[in-house]
Each structure stands twice: as structure tokens, then as C-alpha cells.
Design a protein around this motif. Sequence first.
Motif, PDB file in Angstrom:
ATOM      1  N   PRO A  43       0.832  -1.200   0.000  1.00 23.84           N
ATOM      2  CA  PRO A  43       0.000   0.000   0.000  1.00 23.84           C
ATOM      3  C   PRO A  43       0.872   1.259   0.000  1.00 23.84           C
ATOM      4  O   PRO A  43       1.998   1.247   0.509  1.00 23.84           O
ATOM      5  CB  PRO A  43      -0.813  -0.111   1.287  1.00 23.84           C
ATOM      6  CG  PRO A  43      -0.102  -1.110   2.132  1.00 23.84           C
ATOM      7  CD  PRO A  43       0.709  -1.982   1.225  1.00 23.84           C
ATOM      8  N   ALA A  44       0.355   2.320  -0.574  1.00 20.35           N
ATOM      9  CA  ALA A  44       1.097   3.580  -0.656  1.00 20.35           C
ATOM     10  C   ALA A  44       1.315   4.183   0.730  1.00 20.35           C
ATOM     11  O   ALA A  44       0.453   4.095   1.607  1.00 20.35           O
ATOM     12  CB  ALA A  44       0.343   4.571  -1.537  1.00 20.35           C
ATOM     13  N   ILE A 115       7.250  14.313   1.173  1.00 18.92           N
ATOM     14  CA  ILE A 115       7.410  13.827   2.545  1.00 18.92           C
ATOM     15  C   ILE A 115       6.393  12.718   2.788  1.00 18.92           C
ATOM     16  O   ILE A 115       5.190  12.923   2.627  1.00 18.92           O
ATOM     17  CB  ILE A 115       7.213  14.962   3.572  1.00 18.92           C
ATOM     18  CG1 ILE A 115       8.233  16.076   3.317  1.00 18.92           C
ATOM     19  CG2 ILE A 115       7.352  14.419   4.995  1.00 18.92           C
ATOM     20  CD1 ILE A 115       7.989  17.319   4.136  1.00 18.92           C
ATOM     21  N   PHE A 116       6.905  11.556   3.169  1.00 22.54           N
ATOM     22  CA  PHE A 116       6.066  10.415   3.502  1.00 22.54           C
ATOM     23  C   PHE A 116       6.121  10.219   5.011  1.00 22.54           C
ATOM     24  O   PHE A 116       7.157  10.430   5.639  1.00 22.54           O
ATOM     25  CB  PHE A 116       6.585   9.135   2.820  1.00 22.54           C
ATOM     26  CG  PHE A 116       6.613   9.225   1.323  1.00 22.54           C
ATOM     27  CD1 PHE A 116       5.455   9.070   0.574  1.00 22.54           C
ATOM     28  CD2 PHE A 116       7.806   9.448   0.647  1.00 22.54           C
ATOM     29  CE1 PHE A 116       5.479   9.146  -0.805  1.00 22.54           C
ATOM     30  CE2 PHE A 116       7.845   9.523  -0.729  1.00 22.54           C
ATOM     31  CZ  PHE A 116       6.676   9.376  -1.459  1.00 22.54           C
ATOM     32  N   THR A 127      11.003   4.537  -4.044  1.00 21.55           N
ATOM     33  CA  THR A 127      11.574   4.381  -5.378  1.00 21.55           C
ATOM     34  C   THR A 127      11.556   5.739  -6.068  1.00 21.55           C
ATOM     35  O   THR A 127      10.543   6.439  -6.036  1.00 21.55           O
ATOM     36  CB  THR A 127      10.753   3.363  -6.207  1.00 21.55           C
ATOM     37  OG1 THR A 127      10.752   2.116  -5.514  1.00 21.55           O
ATOM     38  CG2 THR A 127      11.335   3.167  -7.590  1.00 21.55           C
ATOM     39  N   VAL A 128      12.686   6.090  -6.681  1.00 22.85           N
ATOM     40  CA  VAL A 128      12.759   7.322  -7.480  1.00 22.85           C
ATOM     41  C   VAL A 128      13.196   6.895  -8.871  1.00 22.85           C
ATOM     42  O   VAL A 128      14.324   6.462  -9.081  1.00 22.85           O
ATOM     43  CB  VAL A 128      13.752   8.344  -6.894  1.00 22.85           C
ATOM     44  CG1 VAL A 128      13.750   9.605  -7.743  1.00 22.85           C
ATOM     45  CG2 VAL A 128      13.415   8.656  -5.443  1.00 22.85           C
ATOM     46  N   VAL A 136       6.010   2.692  -0.752  1.00 26.29           N
ATOM     47  CA  VAL A 136       5.064   1.669  -0.337  1.00 26.29           C
ATOM     48  C   VAL A 136       5.392   1.239   1.094  1.00 26.29           C
ATOM     49  O   VAL A 136       6.541   1.272   1.517  1.00 26.29           O
ATOM     50  CB  VAL A 136       5.045   0.429  -1.271  1.00 26.29           C
ATOM     51  CG1 VAL A 136       4.521   0.807  -2.649  1.00 26.29           C
ATOM     52  CG2 VAL A 136       6.407  -0.232  -1.356  1.00 26.29           C
ATOM     53  N   LEU A 137       4.333   0.845   1.819  1.00 29.58           N
ATOM     54  CA  LEU A 137       4.502   0.356   3.193  1.00 29.58           C
ATOM     55  C   LEU A 137       4.814  -1.131   3.138  1.00 29.58           C
ATOM     56  O   LEU A 137       3.977  -1.987   3.410  1.00 29.58           O
ATOM     57  CB  LEU A 137       3.223   0.612   3.996  1.00 29.58           C
ATOM     58  CG  LEU A 137       2.865   2.075   4.210  1.00 29.58           C
ATOM     59  CD1 LEU A 137       1.475   2.206   4.813  1.00 29.58           C
ATOM     60  CD2 LEU A 137       3.910   2.748   5.082  1.00 29.58           C
TER      61      LEU A 137
END
Length: 143
Positions: A43-44, A115-116, A127-128, A136-137
Amino acid sequence: MRSPRQLGIAALAVAGVMLPVWLVGSTWMDRVALQRQWTIAGPACPIVAKPDRAVVGRRSPQFFEYQGIRFGRQSGEVSCVAPPEGHPLDPKSYAVCQFPAPVMVSVDTGQHTVIFQPGLGRRATVTVRRGEVSCVLAGWFKG
């Protein structure tokens, strides 16, 4: 019948052809494995405008640079790799970083900052690729 010298020359010629083939094949397989291992689904991660102090606390984030990208994390370890972008022998790559318990991750590509905030005790994989940032979590790195 061939002389030992002719057989030696033939063996060197075969080795001269097979060694590059073996090296290319080995490199290809290693890079395919790297792509598979670091393609992580989940999940995001929640995106925030600024970190919530109630979650991240008062401690300042730790920053590091990888492939020209500036990453920040609130806590924990990190492991990053640069898998191949296209086919396994293409020199182009992208960045993938796993954080076992970052609480917060900031990513500054030079174009924009994201920012996450995964939260306490949650793994995150960032990922970039081609300037696009995703998180992702999930992840397997334990630190």
C-alpha cells in the motif's frame, strides 16, 4: 593428429570466447535478480505537507544523498540500491531505498520534495524513477 601447442592455442581461443560470454551472462542474471528483489509492492505511504511532531517527535531527521537524491529519515537504518532501468545490461538505473522503521521519509529530487509519514514501526520502500517518487509500506530489509 594435433600437437600439444595447437591444442593449447585452441583451448586459449575457446577460453577467449567463453569468458566474455560467461561474464555477460553472469552480469545479466545478477542484475535481473536485483530488479526482482527490489521491486516491492504494498500500500502507498501516506504523504504529508510537513511531518506531524506528535508522530516524529522533536529529534531532527538524518539526511543522506544517494544518486543525487537527498533523503531524510526520522529514525532507523536504510539500504539503497540502483537497479537497471531497462534491460539488465543498460547502464541507466534508478534508486530504491528501504527503511525498516523511518517514521518519516523526505525525498528531495532537486525538482521537488515529497514527505512520507509511514508512522511508528512501519517499513517503507521509496523508489525514485525518472524523477517520479513513490513509496510503499512494505520491504524486507531489517536493518
